[in-house]
Each structure stands twice: as C-alpha cells, then as structure tokens.
Design a protein around this motif. Structure first.
Motif, PDB file in Angstrom:
ATOM      1  N   LEU A 256       0.841  -1.180   0.000  1.00 51.82           N
ATOM      2  CA  LEU A 256       0.000   0.000   0.000  1.00 51.82           C
ATOM      3  C   LEU A 256       0.885   1.241   0.000  1.00 51.82           C
ATOM      4  O   LEU A 256       2.057   1.181   0.369  1.00 51.82           O
ATOM      5  CB  LEU A 256      -0.978   0.012   1.178  1.00 51.82           C
ATOM      6  N   SER A 257       0.325   2.336  -0.426  1.00 48.97           N
ATOM      7  CA  SER A 257       1.097   3.572  -0.532  1.00 48.97           C
ATOM      8  C   SER A 257       0.350   4.701   0.148  1.00 48.97           C
ATOM      9  O   SER A 257      -0.870   4.824   0.005  1.00 48.97           O
ATOM     10  CB  SER A 257       1.339   3.909  -2.008  1.00 48.97           C
ATOM     11  N   THR A 258       1.073   5.521   0.896  1.00 52.85           N
ATOM     12  CA  THR A 258       0.477   6.690   1.531  1.00 52.85           C
ATOM     13  C   THR A 258       1.517   7.794   1.613  1.00 52.85           C
ATOM     14  O   THR A 258       2.660   7.549   1.998  1.00 52.85           O
ATOM     15  CB  THR A 258      -0.057   6.361   2.944  1.00 52.85           C
ATOM     16  N   GLY A 259       1.121   8.975   1.211  1.00 51.93           N
ATOM     17  CA  GLY A 259       2.045  10.104   1.255  1.00 51.93           C
ATOM     18  C   GLY A 259       3.283   9.905   0.406  1.00 51.93           C
ATOM     19  O   GLY A 259       4.351  10.429   0.715  1.00 51.93           O
ATOM     20  N   GLY A 260       3.154   9.131  -0.679  1.00 52.74           N
ATOM     21  CA  GLY A 260       4.291   8.877  -1.540  1.00 52.74           C
ATOM     22  C   GLY A 260       5.255   7.835  -1.021  1.00 52.74           C
ATOM     23  O   GLY A 260       6.324   7.621  -1.598  1.00 52.74           O
ATOM     24  N   VAL A 261       4.898   7.165   0.090  1.00 51.31           N
ATOM     25  CA  VAL A 261       5.763   6.151   0.698  1.00 51.31           C
ATOM     26  C   VAL A 261       5.165   4.768   0.452  1.00 51.31           C
ATOM     27  O   VAL A 261       3.980   4.542   0.718  1.00 51.31           O
ATOM     28  CB  VAL A 261       5.925   6.392   2.210  1.00 51.31           C
ATOM     29  N   GLU A 262       5.985   3.857  -0.058  1.00 52.14           N
ATOM     30  CA  GLU A 262       5.537   2.479  -0.279  1.00 52.14           C
ATOM     31  C   GLU A 262       5.644   1.697   1.032  1.00 52.14           C
ATOM     32  O   GLU A 262       6.707   1.645   1.649  1.00 52.14           O
ATOM     33  CB  GLU A 262       6.392   1.802  -1.350  1.00 52.14           C
ATOM     34  N   LEU A 263       4.543   1.102   1.461  1.00 54.05           N
ATOM     35  CA  LEU A 263       4.492   0.369   2.721  1.00 54.05           C
ATOM     36  C   LEU A 263       4.085  -1.087   2.478  1.00 54.05           C
ATOM     37  O   LEU A 263       3.597  -1.434   1.405  1.00 54.05           O
ATOM     38  CB  LEU A 263       3.495   1.033   3.680  1.00 54.05           C
ATOM     39  N   ARG A 264       4.274  -1.891   3.498  1.00 54.22           N
ATOM     40  CA  ARG A 264       3.842  -3.286   3.467  1.00 54.22           C
ATOM     41  C   ARG A 264       2.995  -3.566   4.697  1.00 54.22           C
ATOM     42  O   ARG A 264       3.380  -3.209   5.822  1.00 54.22           O
ATOM     43  CB  ARG A 264       5.030  -4.251   3.458  1.00 54.22           C
ATOM     44  N   CYS A 265       1.877  -4.201   4.469  1.00 53.67           N
ATOM     45  CA  CYS A 265       1.040  -4.694   5.568  1.00 53.67           C
ATOM     46  C   CYS A 265       1.303  -6.188   5.692  1.00 53.67           C
ATOM     47  O   CYS A 265       1.005  -6.953   4.774  1.00 53.67           O
ATOM     48  CB  CYS A 265      -0.431  -4.415   5.288  1.00 53.67           C
ATOM     49  N   LEU A 266       1.876  -6.587   6.809  1.00 50.24           N
ATOM     50  CA  LEU A 266       2.313  -7.967   7.009  1.00 50.24           C
ATOM     51  C   LEU A 266       1.397  -8.680   7.998  1.00 50.24           C
ATOM     52  O   LEU A 266       1.055  -8.133   9.048  1.00 50.24           O
ATOM     53  CB  LEU A 266       3.751  -7.987   7.534  1.00 50.24           C
ATOM     54  N   THR A 267       1.033  -9.906   7.658  1.00 49.74           N
ATOM     55  CA  THR A 267       0.183 -10.720   8.531  1.00 49.74           C
ATOM     56  C   THR A 267       1.006 -11.869   9.088  1.00 49.74           C
ATOM     57  O   THR A 267       1.680 -12.583   8.337  1.00 49.74           O
ATOM     58  CB  THR A 267      -1.021 -11.282   7.758  1.00 49.74           C
ATOM     59  N   TYR A 268       0.942 -12.050  10.405  1.00 54.72           N
ATOM     60  CA  TYR A 268       1.690 -13.117  11.080  1.00 54.72           C
ATOM     61  C   TYR A 268       0.730 -13.969  11.899  1.00 54.72           C
ATOM     62  O   TYR A 268      -0.076 -13.440  12.678  1.00 54.72           O
ATOM     63  CB  TYR A 268       2.751 -12.539  12.021  1.00 54.72           C
ATOM     64  N   GLU A 269       0.824 -15.270  11.727  1.00 56.94           N
ATOM     65  CA  GLU A 269       0.090 -16.207  12.577  1.00 56.94           C
ATOM     66  C   GLU A 269       0.974 -16.491  13.794  1.00 56.94           C
ATOM     67  O   GLU A 269       2.102 -16.961  13.653  1.00 56.94           O
ATOM     68  CB  GLU A 269      -0.196 -17.507  11.823  1.00 56.94           C
ATOM     69  N   ILE A 270       0.466 -16.198  14.977  1.00 53.28           N
ATOM     70  CA  ILE A 270       1.278 -16.290  16.194  1.00 53.28           C
ATOM     71  C   ILE A 270       1.084 -17.661  16.831  1.00 53.28           C
ATOM     72  O   ILE A 270      -0.020 -18.021  17.235  1.00 53.28           O
ATOM     73  CB  ILE A 270       0.889 -15.181  17.196  1.00 53.28           C
ATOM     74  N   ARG A 271       2.169 -18.403  16.938  1.00 57.21           N
ATOM     75  CA  ARG A 271       2.086 -19.783  17.437  1.00 57.21           C
ATOM     76  C   ARG A 271       2.178 -19.878  18.950  1.00 57.21           C
ATOM     77  O   ARG A 271       1.914 -20.915  19.522  1.00 57.21           O
ATOM     78  CB  ARG A 271       3.175 -20.630  16.787  1.00 57.21           C
ATOM     79  N   GLY A 272       2.618 -18.825  19.604  1.00 58.94           N
ATOM     80  CA  GLY A 272       2.643 -18.835  21.058  1.00 58.94           C
ATOM     81  C   GLY A 272       3.657 -19.759  21.654  1.00 58.94           C
ATOM     82  O   GLY A 272       3.525 -20.212  22.795  1.00 58.94           O
TER      83      GLY A 272
END
Length: 327
Positions: A256-272
C-alpha cells in the motif's frame, strides 16, 4: 489560467476577489483541477477538507501519526468488523496517538467515519445553493441510528511514552469512544493487556521519524509470543529489513502507498511458542547478542536453512556460508 478564469467569473457576478479571500481557511466551493496530457478536468469538492481528516485528532499530533484511512483499510483487511461482533479482543502495544484503537472502536460500534464531522464543522457542500438538506439530514439520521450503544469487543493499547499515550487519550475522547478503549503507559516488553488479544495491529517504528526501530521490533516479538499466542498480528512497515527482528515469517504481504511512501502490511500467525530469541532486559542493553558460532555449527544444514527462512534470508550455499548469515 484556470485561476484567472475563476476570478473573472467572481468579479462578473459582483462577488469581488472571493477566491483569494477564502483560500486561506478553506473554501465554500473548493475546486480541484486535473491535467492529463491535452485533457483538463475541473471538479468541485464535496468536503473541502480531505476526508481522511475524521475530526478527532488534536492539532498537536504524533510526529509519526498514521492516516486514519490507512488504519481503517488495515482493520478491514484483518476482518475486524466481523471479529468485533464475535466479542474478540484487539490490542496495539505501540499505539502512538491511538489511530488504530480509535478506528477499531468506530468500526466495532458501526460509527460512520464522517459522522463526527457531520455533527460538528460539517462539509463544504452543505453551504451550496443546490444542496439538498432534507436528503442529507435523512442520511445523517440513518447513520446515528446504526450506532451501537456499547462496544461488543475489548480494545486495548499501550505506549512507552506518556506524551503519545496522552495524545491517544485526547483523540479517543474527541471521537466519543472513551468508554470503549483503554490506553496505558507501558513498554510492550512488560505490558500485559487485561484481555488476551486475538488480533494485534500496530505500526511499530521503522524509519528515521522514530529511534530504536530494531529494538522495538525485537520487543514486539517478545510481546506477541508472550501475550498473543494463537492470535494473528497485522503490522505495518516501510522498511522490510527491520522486520527480521521478529524472527517470524509473514503469511501474507500486501502493498500500500500513503504520502508517496511504499508500505507493506504484514500478517503473522502467532504460534505462542516459548520465545528463544535474544531478549532485551533493559533499554541500555545492546539489541542483539548473537549466539557463539559453535552453537550454529552443531546444527544440521536443514535446521540452519529453516532458521534462515524464518528471517527471510537466502538459504543457498555451503554450511559455513549459512552460519555466517545467521551471525
């Protein structure tokens, strides 16, 4: 030329130089001009102020404050509206000015994003001569009628900096969700939320705006393993290398991009699982204490490659090269 044309029309109608006088504080009829090669399109804006400005953020904002629209998009991606109706708990252990927490509360109670603004300063279109006030009032009434009296879920946040937590509390109060969100001043290395979160969503430090990005992501790993086992984390970053401090592999990566900055939205499955990664007991202790080389040399190539994959590192090469990458 467009500006001259607008002023000509104003003067021809006896309005004077309205354009110049009102542009400082927002216009009743804001105009946006778009040029695409040989095509020119002139729009009038319904809202004047950008729609991402919900109206709850104080004038003194956090220097790394996240746009509410970005926070809302990530919450939708995490299926928070459905999760909240099931009574699940959400937390942001590095909440900053509380954007995720506020947007989460608004969605949990089905409060329309612009409802607070509609009941306050309003929108530019409400002052237009061709504005249909009856239809608008009906839409606003419908929005109010959908709002839930209480939040069906638990929404919690914390920040190590008292100033940031104060900004979060101010925004929460301005948004009218102070009874739905709790914010504490606490470091995520030590913070234990009152309810076990099934969803962790956060924008940890990752660039030059804030210091200690590596330490923050390492501390976040400790928090996720300790407090959110069995849940899922949605984290935002514009610096992928810093995410290696989590020593976890993302199950999903979205751009995704906001304010001209390229970002990443990362999803993690937490195993505990029990966290065996190096920990930071105090802020004055260095971030990373690499295990001795001999401890890695005792491992098989298969295990070494698994550890490299967990850090998103290259897995090809001789055993000595694999060990070098882990140190």
């Amino acid at each position: 030329q467009a500006e001259d044309g607008i002023r000509y029309v104003e003067r021809s109608r006896g309005l004077g130089d309205v354009y110049k006088r009102q542009a400082k504080d927002g216009c009743d009829v804001p105009l946006h001009l778009f040029l695409d090669r040989d095509r020119c399109t002139l729009y009038r804006s319904l809202s004047s102020e950008s729609l991402h400005k919900r109206g709850y953020r104080s004038r003194t904002s956090h220097r790394a404050a996240l746009r509410p629209t970005v926070a809302a998009a990530m919450l939708y991606g995490a299926r928070w509206p459905q999760r909240s109706m099931r009574g699940e708990a959400l937390c942001d252990p590095m909440c900053g000015s509380g954007t995720f927490l506020i947007e989460a509360a608004l969605k949990a109670r089905d409060i329309a994003p612009g409802l607070h603004r509609a009941e306050g300063e309003g929108f530019a279109s409400e002052r237009w001569k061709d504005f249909d006030g009856d239809v608008w009032d009906e839409v606003v009434r419908d929005g109010r009628g959908r709002v839930l009296d209480t939040c069906p879920s638990k929404i919690m946040g914390a920040d190590a900096h008292a100033g940031a937590a104060g900004l979060a509390r101010d925004g929460i109060a301005n948004a009218g969700v102070e009874n739905d969100v709790t914010v504490e001043v606490a470091d995520c290395l030590e913070w234990s939320p009152p309810h076990n979160p099934s969803l962790v969503i956060s924008n940890p430090p990752w660039d030059g705006r804030l210091e200690g990005a590596d330490a923050a992501w390492t501390a976040l790993r400790s928090f996720l393993k300790r407090e959110a086992g069995g849940g899922v984390a949605h984290l935002l970053t514009g610096n992928m290398p810093v995410t290696r401090n989590l020593m976890m592999r993302a199950s999903k990566k979205k751009k995704l991009s906001t304010g001209g900055v390229e970002l990443r939205c990362l999803t993690y499955e937490i195993r505990g699982e029990v966290d065996s990664a190096p920990q930071i007991a105090r802020k004055d202790v260095p971030l990373w204490h690499a295990p001795p080389r001999s401890s890695y040399e005792k491992l098989t190539v298969v295990v070494l490659k698994e550890k490299l994959r967990a850090r998103s590192l290259k897995v090809s090469g001789r055993k000595a090269e694999l060990v070098d990458r882990l140190l």
